[in-house]
Design an enzyme around this catalytic site. Sequence first.
Site, PDB file in Angstrom:
ATOM      1  N   ASP A 183       0.807  -1.224   0.000  1.00 62.27           N
ATOM      2  CA  ASP A 183       0.000   0.000   0.000  1.00 62.27           C
ATOM      3  C   ASP A 183       0.838   1.271   0.000  1.00 62.27           C
ATOM      4  O   ASP A 183       2.011   1.283   0.372  1.00 62.27           O
ATOM      5  CB  ASP A 183      -0.955   0.009   1.191  1.00 62.27           C
ATOM      6  CG  ASP A 183      -0.242  -0.162   2.528  1.00 62.27           C
ATOM      7  OD1 ASP A 183       0.751  -0.917   2.584  1.00 62.27           O
ATOM      8  OD2 ASP A 183      -0.672   0.451   3.526  1.00 62.27           O
TER       9      ASP A 183
ATOM     10  N   GLU B 148      -0.672  -2.082   5.214  1.00 62.00           N
ATOM     11  CA  GLU B 148       0.241  -2.028   6.361  1.00 62.00           C
ATOM     12  C   GLU B 148       0.145  -0.673   7.041  1.00 62.00           C
ATOM     13  O   GLU B 148       0.281  -0.567   8.260  1.00 62.00           O
ATOM     14  CB  GLU B 148       1.685  -2.290   5.895  1.00 62.00           C
ATOM     15  CG  GLU B 148       2.693  -2.382   7.041  1.00 62.00           C
ATOM     16  CD  GLU B 148       3.199  -1.038   7.532  1.00 62.00           C
ATOM     17  OE1 GLU B 148       3.469  -0.931   8.752  1.00 62.00           O
ATOM     18  OE2 GLU B 148       3.319  -0.088   6.729  1.00 62.00           O
ATOM     19  N   GLU B 149      -0.097   0.373   6.256  1.00 61.58           N
ATOM     20  CA  GLU B 149      -0.035   1.729   6.782  1.00 61.58           C
ATOM     21  C   GLU B 149      -1.247   2.139   7.610  1.00 61.58           C
ATOM     22  O   GLU B 149      -1.122   2.970   8.502  1.00 61.58           O
ATOM     23  CB  GLU B 149       0.121   2.737   5.630  1.00 61.58           C
ATOM     24  CG  GLU B 149       1.410   2.606   4.834  1.00 61.58           C
ATOM     25  CD  GLU B 149       2.626   3.125   5.584  1.00 61.58           C
ATOM     26  OE1 GLU B 149       2.456   3.590   6.731  1.00 61.58           O
ATOM     27  OE2 GLU B 149       3.725   3.070   5.029  1.00 61.58           O
TER      28      GLU B 149
ATOM     29  N   HIS C 236       8.078   8.532   4.453  1.00 63.31           N
ATOM     30  CA  HIS C 236       6.870   9.343   4.619  1.00 63.31           C
ATOM     31  C   HIS C 236       7.100  10.815   4.255  1.00 63.31           C
ATOM     32  O   HIS C 236       6.247  11.661   4.532  1.00 63.31           O
ATOM     33  CB  HIS C 236       6.289   9.225   6.041  1.00 63.31           C
ATOM     34  CG  HIS C 236       5.720   7.874   6.339  1.00 63.31           C
ATOM     35  ND1 HIS C 236       4.663   7.683   7.209  1.00 63.31           N
ATOM     36  CD2 HIS C 236       6.048   6.631   5.898  1.00 63.31           C
ATOM     37  CE1 HIS C 236       4.376   6.393   7.280  1.00 63.31           C
ATOM     38  NE2 HIS C 236       5.214   5.735   6.484  1.00 63.31           N
TER      39      HIS C 236
END
Length: 388
Positions: free
Chosen positions: A78, A135-136, A360
Amino acid sequence: MKLSASIDNAMPELVAIRRDFHAHPELGLAETRTSAFVARHLEALGFEVTTGLAKTGVVGTLSCGTGSRSIGIRADMDALPIAEETGLDYASKTPGLMHACGHDGHTAMLLGAARALAERKNFNGTIHLIFQPAEENAGGAKIMVDEGLFERFPCDAVFALHNEPNLPFGQFALCDGPIMAAVDEARITVHGRGGHGAEPQETADPIVCGASIVMALQTVVARNIHPMDPSVVTVGAFHAGSASNIIPERAEIVVGIRSFDPAVRDELERRIRMIAKSQAESFGMRATVDYERSYDATVNHKAETDFLRETAIRFAGADHVVDLQRPFMGSEDFAYMLKERPGSYFFLGSRVTGEEKSLHHPGYNFNDDLLPIGVAFWTELAEAYLAR
């Protein structure tokens, strides 16, 4: 064919695949395009492919020989809700979304390993390649586990990696025990009594009360948690008011909490709730706390970490393998796979110039030079675990 030659031949295609993923990011549980591509690729390589776990998850299974042992290797797929600022010609084509954590690279690595493993068939047992969504944001690993991942695809051990721009290129960083923190979130709402800013005596000001709560929260780790127990309490947001002449009805404080030990995690929640309640009462107000427990700590197993370390040293040399002196305070839902099966999670460094953007960050981009390292290592790890 030698592994290095096989990987070299596959690199142009693999880089193109990685960049295609990068240009088409998808959020957790919505990775439909990525998932479909992964499934088609695995099927073409001769894997038995299962789709639909956690909506968009894919598992590719390949067996060779008569061995009964099995191994699972996970890659996350993702992207993040971040507007990309890299200026790359293969930058995100979806406004507001980008692969800012390198999951495009993780997925491409595992697809490259799938090709090498299928071509070489140099193992005795079963390999399950787990392409995980979300996962995020939504705990895709836990959803897959809850939907019967390991009942349907038994694994004697599971492994996963994450690229890390803050570590030297090609360095393997690992440790036994906790490697990533548990993460929780508290939303504290202070209920006051609003009014005119010129007549504060007629109000119960939630901003002043909230400020006191913020300051009191700074004592939780410093005075309530043992100095040798890593933990973090971060006030990440404070929302209240709209104008200088208005005292609002309420204030909201958003707190991020990180820890490793379950008892410490419980104590952090207890103290945060108590501070919010007691501080509000001291101002003649009321505070409510919405406390959400998110990912558990990621805890590596000793035997599998020892095996991972030995394999990494053979692969890269002892000078490229380090045991972390302390775990990372970030969080990872691979924790839920490690709670069900023994295994290990590690980091693979990507820093070359020191100017690389962190994970990020809107300017982050996965280093394609890591692809052959990841492909070769996953291949060698799987073959070593299922040695003939």
